[in-house]
Design a protein around this motif. Structure first.
Motif, PDB file in Angstrom:
ATOM      1  N   CYS A   1     -15.427  20.513   9.093  1.00  0.00           N
ATOM      2  CA  CYS A   1     -14.805  20.767  10.097  1.00  0.00           C
ATOM      3  C   CYS A   1     -13.377  21.320   9.465  1.00  0.00           C
ATOM      4  CB  CYS A   1     -14.586  19.693  11.138  1.00  0.00           C
ATOM      5  SG  CYS A   1     -13.375  19.847  12.342  1.00  0.00           S
ATOM      6  N   VAL A   2     -12.735  22.480  10.153  1.00  0.00           N
ATOM      7  CA  VAL A   2     -11.234  23.007   9.729  1.00  0.00           C
ATOM      8  C   VAL A   2     -10.250  22.448  10.971  1.00  0.00           C
ATOM      9  CG1 VAL A   2     -12.280  24.541   8.209  1.00  0.00           C
ATOM     10  CG2 VAL A   2     -11.794  25.115  10.717  1.00  0.00           C
TER      11      VAL A   2
ATOM     12  N   CYS B   1     -17.822  26.984  17.359  1.00  0.00           N
ATOM     13  CA  CYS B   1     -17.153  26.402  15.991  1.00  0.00           C
ATOM     14  C   CYS B   1     -17.353  27.406  14.789  1.00  0.00           C
ATOM     15  CB  CYS B   1     -17.983  25.116  15.519  1.00  0.00           C
ATOM     16  SG  CYS B   1     -17.752  24.619  13.972  1.00  0.00           S
TER      17      CYS B   1
ATOM     18  N   CYS C   1     -13.994  23.348  19.533  1.00  0.00           N
ATOM     19  CA  CYS C   1     -15.087  22.546  20.068  1.00  0.00           C
ATOM     20  C   CYS C   1     -14.657  21.733  21.329  1.00  0.00           C
ATOM     21  CB  CYS C   1     -15.855  21.942  19.119  1.00  0.00           C
ATOM     22  SG  CYS C   1     -14.867  20.529  18.259  1.00  0.00           S
TER      23      CYS C   1
ATOM     24  N   LYS D   1     -21.068  17.504  10.239  1.00  0.00           N
ATOM     25  CA  LYS D   1     -19.623  18.044  10.394  1.00  0.00           C
ATOM     26  C   LYS D   1     -18.680  17.538   9.575  1.00  0.00           C
ATOM     27  CE  LYS D   1     -19.457  21.388  11.422  1.00  0.00           C
ATOM     28  NZ  LYS D   1     -19.468  23.056  12.132  1.00  0.00           N
TER      29      LYS D   1
ATOM     30  N   PHE E   1      -6.013  20.411  14.993  1.00  0.00           N
ATOM     31  CA  PHE E   1      -5.672  19.340  14.289  1.00  0.00           C
ATOM     32  C   PHE E   1      -5.683  19.870  12.782  1.00  0.00           C
ATOM     33  CE2 PHE E   1     -10.468  17.915  13.600  1.00  0.00           C
ATOM     34  CZ  PHE E   1     -10.744  18.366  14.642  1.00  0.00           C
TER      35      PHE E   1
ATOM     36  N   CYS F   1      -9.896  23.643  14.034  1.00  0.00           N
ATOM     37  CA  CYS F   1      -9.192  24.403  14.836  1.00  0.00           C
ATOM     38  C   CYS F   1      -9.385  24.374  16.346  1.00  0.00           C
ATOM     39  CB  CYS F   1     -10.326  25.955  14.683  1.00  0.00           C
ATOM     40  SG  CYS F   1     -11.991  25.504  15.431  1.00  0.00           S
ATOM     41  N   GLY F   2      -9.999  22.864  16.787  1.00  0.00           N
ATOM     42  CA  GLY F   2     -10.036  22.506  18.019  1.00  0.00           C
ATOM     43  C   GLY F   2     -10.653  23.367  19.031  1.00  0.00           C
TER      44      GLY F   2
HETATM   45  S1  SF4 Z   1     -12.379  21.429  15.276  1.00  0.00           S
HETATM   46 FE1  SF4 Z   1     -14.651  21.614  16.367  1.00  0.00          FE
HETATM   47  S2  SF4 Z   1     -15.065  23.770  16.296  1.00  0.00           S
HETATM   48 FE2  SF4 Z   1     -13.338  23.530  14.908  1.00  0.00          FE
HETATM   49  S3  SF4 Z   1     -14.219  23.455  13.050  1.00  0.00           S
HETATM   50 FE3  SF4 Z   1     -14.179  21.470  13.643  1.00  0.00          FE
HETATM   51  S4  SF4 Z   1     -15.874  20.846  14.590  1.00  0.00           S
HETATM   52 FE4  SF4 Z   1     -15.893  23.132  14.415  1.00  0.00          FE
END
Ligand code: SF4
Ligand code: SF4
Ligand code: SF4
Lengths: 389, 267
Positions: free
Chosen positions: A350-351, A282, A356, A337, A176, A353-354
């Protein structure tokens, strides 16, 4: 230097170049002369960050399928170099190793001698990392180097690091990044950015730094045309359409602030294993534990290892742990986060990346958990509105 | 850590109902064991030497579970003679594989294993050491990890807290950079509910954890079991997974009962 003139249809040579497949291979080999190059490589059943010596080391033809709690990757036998999404492991390990010796002390003849670990012998180059991961690296650097406390190891690795990012053509179902403003394309924060294009199969290279320019200049490349840029825009457009998960990046911070007590926390705790997979995978979770261990000779090693807010020891203050319930640990994680990270570091933690979501063994999905809060928040608004009228 | 013999703490190693694997881990320390013997006096360790020195002892390492009336008497004696009592392994902390008899008809295992069960004087149950005497530290594993054993001893000698995590195997698995076998291949793995310590040995060779270190701190066994079912693990397989070396650990036992056939003879 006088600006170069470009032919009609050519774009500024200064910023964009093209590499064909042989030239791309040459580029990776050339980077290897100066760097330890790491990027996505296939193992028997996952794509992980590993050593890249030539283009053939990449997971060419591989696709991954990611969904909450499920990951499958396999060789589909075609020639797409980057047909997969974010790998199982990422560059966090390079900046902040899972287990790191900070120093050792040797006691000999009544004297203590302190020994620092050897510095990295060669600078690191990351090739084929994704835009979300580049965003995560800059968050890690901001947290661990940019503030009042300065982590020399992270700084050393970060300073020397060469970043050749690849824009995403096939995001996973768990990604996302568009919500978090980190992908699937990228405009800054790299030395070079690559976009894989077809017909003919080639890489569009965007120069992001002087060092990037120098590295590209070491191999043969050709001029890019505006048709290549159009092709890139199409790749990113299709990638955006593939992104199915969304989070309201800024709204969610307040949402969490307002929902410290919400049934969602205990609901999720029923399913959460407290296993810490989410925080370990993460790319921005940076918590570590520091321990001194002595050996039989009396030498002492100071060790730093990844730890997690899902561990009971993480909240151990004098007399006991303050976050004993799983709901309080999950809440700590999600709230930090997506909400308090803004207060602490000026961005989301949170970036998107999915990782987690994919790597949670029971498939707990942060986007779904946050959406649950939204539903309740909307109902609150509705009932307030209803109450007024 | 080289100490004068007169000031060295004494170490004793005791065996109860067990397979000796944990004691072997101590012997397996090889060179480190030699160095260790300069820091402690190994006063009683019959697997290493028949020469023993009378108690009391500074540190006692206890392997095995309490499974006979004689064990009950002996463990109290050991406790009375030991300043610090550290247990080794799944037998000592959960009753071990022999704890399976706790759930079978009285005497049925003895009758099926021994030609002359009348010579066997055992208790109906196999129980952990801590059910009988105060234990200062329980080192988990089947068998224990020799690195962890050395760490516990070194920490004790240096009067510091041993670096032994109570978290799950998953953390070790992720620190080792292993791609999760449950998420990546749908392999049944008990890692998320199992106490760390092995260094994620099984996932590192592509197989699922089978729980030899017993339950981790706050293990959510039910949530894992539901997920394992979703990836195709049957109740029978789940009950077997949970019913091994740590069968009698209350957390595993409670989950086992949710999957075990209550009436196995009928099928
Ligand atoms: S999607 Fe999950 S793993 Fe990825 S940056 Fe966000 S919290 Fe961390
Ligand atoms: S959210 Fe998932 S990965 Fe994170 S601790 Fe809970 S069960 Fe483990
Ligand atoms: S393989 Fe097992 S121990 Fe490793 S992360 Fe997955 S569930 Fe946990």
């Amino acid at each position: 230097m006088a600006p170069r003139t470009t032919m009609p249809g050519e774009v500024a040579e200064a910023d964009w170049r093209l590499l064909d497949l042989d030239q791309f291979d040459e580029f990776i080999r050339s980077l290897n002369d100066r760097f330890e190059v790491r990027g996505p490589v296939p193992t028997s059943d996952a794509i992980v960050l590993g050593r890249l010596r030539r283009a053939r080391d990449l997971p060419i033809g591989w696709r991954d399928e990611q969904s909450p709690g499920r990951y499958r990757a396999s060789d589909q036998g075609d020639d797409e170099y980057f047909g997969h999404a974010v790998a199982a492991t990422g560059p966090k390990t390079e900046l902040l190793p899972a287990r790191q010796v900070m120093w050792r002390s040797e006691g000999r003849g009544g004297r203590l001698k302190f020994v620092e670990p050897d510095a990295r012998s060669r600078d690191l180059a990351l090739l084929g990392v994704r835009p979300c991961e580049v965003a995560a690296i800059s968050i890690l650097e901001r947290v661990l180097v940019g503030g009042d406390y300065h982590d020399p190891h992270v700084d050393d690795v970060g300073r020397g690091m060469f970043v050749a990012v690849v824009e995403c053509a096939r995001p996973a179902a768990t990604c996302f990044c568009s919500s978090m403003g980190t992908g699937p394309g990228i405009d800054d924060g790299f030395d070079v950015a690559l976009t894989e294009l077809f017909g003919p199969h080639r890489f569009l290279v965007r120069i992001g730094s002087e060092r990037g320019r120098r590295e590209v200049a070491r191999v043969t490349s050709t001029r890019a045309h505006d048709t290549d840029l159009v092709a890139r825009a199409e790749v990113l457009e299709r990638a955006n359409q593939r992104l199915t998960r969304h989070v309201d990046r800024e709204g969610v911070a307040t949402l969490l602030e307002h929902n410290v007590e919400h049934p969602m926390w205990s609901d999720v705790a029923e399913r959460c294993l407290g296993c810490a997979n989410c925080t370990m995978v993460c790319p921005t979770c940076f918590c570590t534990d520091v321990h001194d261990v002595n050996d039989l000779a009396g030498d002492v090693t100071r060790l730093r290892t990844w730890s997690s807010c899902f561990d009971i020891d993480h909240s151990y203050l004098h007399g006991g742990a303050v976050r004993t319930s799983m709901s309080s640990r999950y809440r700590q994680w999600l709230t930090h986060k997506f909400s308090t990270w803004w207060d602490q570091f000026g961005s989301s933690g949170c970036v998107g990346c999915g990782r987690c979501v994919t790597w949670c063994p029971v498939g707990i999905d942060v986007t779904a958990q946050l959406a649950t809060l939204h539903v309740k928040e909307l109902r609150d608004v509705d009932s307030r509105v209803a109450g007024v009228s | 850590m080289n100490r004068h013999p007169a000031t060295r703490p004494t170490l004793a190693v005791w065996k109860f109902a067990s397979c000796d694997g944990c004691q072997l881990s101590l012997l397996d320390c090889e060179d480190d064991l030699l160095t260790l013997s300069e820091a402690v006096d190994i006063a009683h360790f019959t697997e290493m030497s028949t020469a023993t020195v009378e108690g009391p002892y500074d540190i006692s390492l206890v392997e095995g579970s309490i499974s006979t009336p004689d064990d009950v008497r002996r463990i109290h004696e050991v406790r009375a003679q030991s300043k610090t009592l550290i247990t080794l392994g799944a037998c000592a902390s959960a009753g071990g594989i022999q704890g399976l008899r706790n759930f079978a008809a009285a005497g049925s295992y003895t009758r099926s294993v021994y030609a002359h069960p009348e010579y066997i004087d055992d208790l109906a149950t196999s129980t952990p050491i801590a059910e009988h005497v105060t234990v200062d530290f329980e080192l988990r594993g089947c068998p224990i990890d020799k690195g962890q054993l050395l760490e516990v001893l070194l920490a004790h000698l240096a009067r510091r807290r041993p670096l032994i995590a109570t978290s799950s195997v998953c953390e070790e698995c992720k620190r080792a950079g292993i791609a999760c076998v449950l998420v990546g291949r749908g392999v049944s793995c008990l890692g998320p509910i199992t106490h760390a310590g092995c260094g994620a040995l099984c996932p590192s060779i592509g197989r699922g954890c089978f729980g030899c270190f017993g339950p981790s701190e706050s293990a959510n066994t039910n949530a894992l079991a539901e997920q394992l079912r979703r990836v195709g693990t049957s109740d029978l397989e789940l009950s077997r997974l949970l019913h091994t070396f740590n069968a009698a650990a209350p957390v595993f036992l409670a989950q086992y009962r949710r999957h075990a056939d209550p009436n196995p003879e009928a099928t």
